[in-house]
Design an enzyme around this catalytic site. Structure first.
Site, PDB file in Angstrom:
ATOM      1  N   ASP A  31       0.922  -1.466  -0.070  1.00 30.66           N
ATOM      2  CA  ASP A  31      -0.371   0.033   0.264  1.00 30.66           C
ATOM      3  C   ASP A  31       0.969   1.479   0.092  1.00 30.66           C
ATOM      4  O   ASP A  31       1.849   1.511   0.610  1.00 30.66           O
ATOM      5  CB  ASP A  31      -0.736  -0.141   1.271  1.00 30.66           C
ATOM      6  N   ASN A  86     -13.082  -3.395   2.314  1.00 29.56           N
ATOM      7  CA  ASN A  86     -14.197  -2.671   3.171  1.00 29.56           C
ATOM      8  C   ASN A  86     -14.737  -2.225   1.403  1.00 29.56           C
ATOM      9  O   ASN A  86     -14.145  -3.378   1.045  1.00 29.56           O
ATOM     10  CB  ASN A  86     -13.283  -1.162   2.852  1.00 29.56           C
ATOM     11  N   GLY A  92     -16.338   1.665   4.150  1.00 31.24           N
ATOM     12  CA  GLY A  92     -14.884   2.796   3.908  1.00 31.24           C
ATOM     13  C   GLY A  92     -13.597   2.122   2.615  1.00 31.24           C
ATOM     14  O   GLY A  92     -12.990   2.588   2.554  1.00 31.24           O
ATOM     15  N   GLN A  93     -14.924   1.550   1.718  1.00 35.17           N
ATOM     16  CA  GLN A  93     -14.003   1.041   0.617  1.00 35.17           C
ATOM     17  C   GLN A  93     -14.014   2.341  -0.243  1.00 35.17           C
ATOM     18  O   GLN A  93     -14.861   3.498  -0.467  1.00 35.17           O
ATOM     19  CB  GLN A  93     -14.601   0.445  -0.390  1.00 35.17           C
ATOM     20  N   HIS A  99      -9.895  -5.464  -3.016  1.00 41.06           N
ATOM     21  CA  HIS A  99      -8.683  -5.531  -2.732  1.00 41.06           C
ATOM     22  C   HIS A  99      -8.851  -5.817  -1.046  1.00 41.06           C
ATOM     23  O   HIS A  99     -10.181  -5.653  -0.234  1.00 41.06           O
ATOM     24  CB  HIS A  99      -8.463  -4.079  -3.189  1.00 41.06           C
ATOM     25  N   LEU A 100      -8.289  -7.005  -1.231  1.00 38.16           N
ATOM     26  CA  LEU A 100      -7.462  -7.608   0.171  1.00 38.16           C
ATOM     27  C   LEU A 100      -6.683  -6.603   1.312  1.00 38.16           C
ATOM     28  O   LEU A 100      -5.788  -6.539   0.733  1.00 38.16           O
ATOM     29  CB  LEU A 100      -7.552  -9.124   0.835  1.00 38.16           C
ATOM     30  N   HIS A 101      -6.781  -6.246   2.215  1.00 39.20           N
ATOM     31  CA  HIS A 101      -5.744  -5.054   2.788  1.00 39.20           C
ATOM     32  C   HIS A 101      -4.943  -6.396   3.593  1.00 39.20           C
ATOM     33  O   HIS A 101      -6.252  -7.215   4.204  1.00 39.20           O
ATOM     34  CB  HIS A 101      -6.174  -4.242   3.782  1.00 39.20           C
TER      35      HIS A 101
HETATM   36  P1  AMP Z   1      -9.699   1.362   0.833  1.00 39.75           P
HETATM   37  O1  AMP Z   1      -9.959   2.762   1.217  1.00 39.75           O
HETATM   38  O2  AMP Z   1     -10.160  -0.338   0.392  1.00 39.75           O
HETATM   39  O3  AMP Z   1     -10.303   1.067  -0.879  1.00 39.75           O
HETATM   40  O4  AMP Z   1      -8.127   1.110   0.544  1.00 39.75           O
HETATM   41  C1  AMP Z   1      -7.681   1.993  -0.550  1.00 39.75           C
HETATM   42  C2  AMP Z   1      -6.192   1.617  -0.419  1.00 39.75           C
HETATM   43  O5  AMP Z   1      -5.301   1.534  -1.831  1.00 39.75           O
HETATM   44  C3  AMP Z   1      -5.778   2.699   0.235  1.00 39.75           C
HETATM   45  O6  AMP Z   1      -5.388   1.752   1.752  1.00 39.75           O
HETATM   46  C4  AMP Z   1      -4.363   3.577  -0.776  1.00 39.75           C
HETATM   47  O7  AMP Z   1      -3.724   3.704   0.046  1.00 39.75           O
HETATM   48  C5  AMP Z   1      -3.788   2.457  -1.555  1.00 39.75           C
HETATM   49  N1  AMP Z   1      -3.444   2.860  -2.379  1.00 39.75           N
HETATM   50  C6  AMP Z   1      -4.165   4.246  -3.166  1.00 39.75           C
HETATM   51  N2  AMP Z   1      -3.148   4.503  -4.183  1.00 39.75           N
HETATM   52  C7  AMP Z   1      -2.629   3.364  -4.303  1.00 39.75           C
HETATM   53  C8  AMP Z   1      -1.265   3.457  -5.135  1.00 39.75           C
HETATM   54  N3  AMP Z   1      -1.219   4.153  -6.815  1.00 39.75           N
HETATM   55  N4  AMP Z   1      -0.741   2.152  -5.002  1.00 39.75           N
HETATM   56  C9  AMP Z   1      -1.174   1.499  -4.261  1.00 39.75           C
HETATM   57  N5  AMP Z   1      -1.623   1.450  -2.935  1.00 39.75           N
HETATM   58  C10 AMP Z   1      -2.707   2.671  -3.260  1.00 39.75           C
END
Ligand code: AMP
Length: 113
Positions: A31, A86, A92-93, A99-101
């Site tokens: 991330d 999310n 919170g998406q 995507h899985l964190h």
């Molecule tokens: P969400 O809020 O669950 O949709 O998570 C989106 C995630 O994508 C966030 O943790 C961001 O920091 C991450 N993110 C956004 N742009 C990038 C990028 N270019 N490379 C890696 N992670 C990213």
């Protein structure tokens, strides 16, 4: 592929990322704004907007297995880690490509904010 989708462009390599794992259908990368010492995202290469839009649950299983494998490779298993998906606005998406964190390396709090 949705050409305007950030994570589709990361999946193809058009936008650079720090990759940590890849399979035929999935990719994992760090991330850009880490919320823990280890913060990796696991995504399908094909565009899927959210968990609710997965048509084939073998993909869900593959994503989860990659998240587990990333946690192992990052040395998180003994201390523990968290996997978060999310989903949609109140979940919170912010990026609408599933995507899985994978978060670890610090003590997680509960309940989440
Ligand atoms: P969400 O809020 O669950 O949709 O998570 C989106 C995630 O994508 C966030 O943790 C961001 O920091 C991450 N993110 C956004 N742009 C990038 C990028 N270019 N490379 C890696 N992670 C990213």
């Amino acid at each position: 592929m949705a050409s305007e989708c950030l994570f589709c462009r990361i999946a193809t390599g058009e936008i650079p990322s720090a990759r940590v794992a890849e399979s035929a259908r999935c990719v994992a990368f760090r991330d850009v704004s880490p919320q823990a010492p280890v913060h990796v995202l696991v995504i399908p290469k094909a565009h899927v907007s959210s968990l609710d839009d997965v048509a084939d649950d073998s993909l869900t299983a593959e994503l989860l297995a990659m998240a587990r494998d990333v946690a192992r490779a990052e040395g998180l298993v003994d201390r523990g880690y968290r996997v978060v998906i999310n989903t949609n606005v109140e979940g919170g998406q912010t990026v609408f490509h599933l995507h899985l964190h994978v978060l670890g390396g610090r003590r997680m709090q509960w309940p989440p904010g």
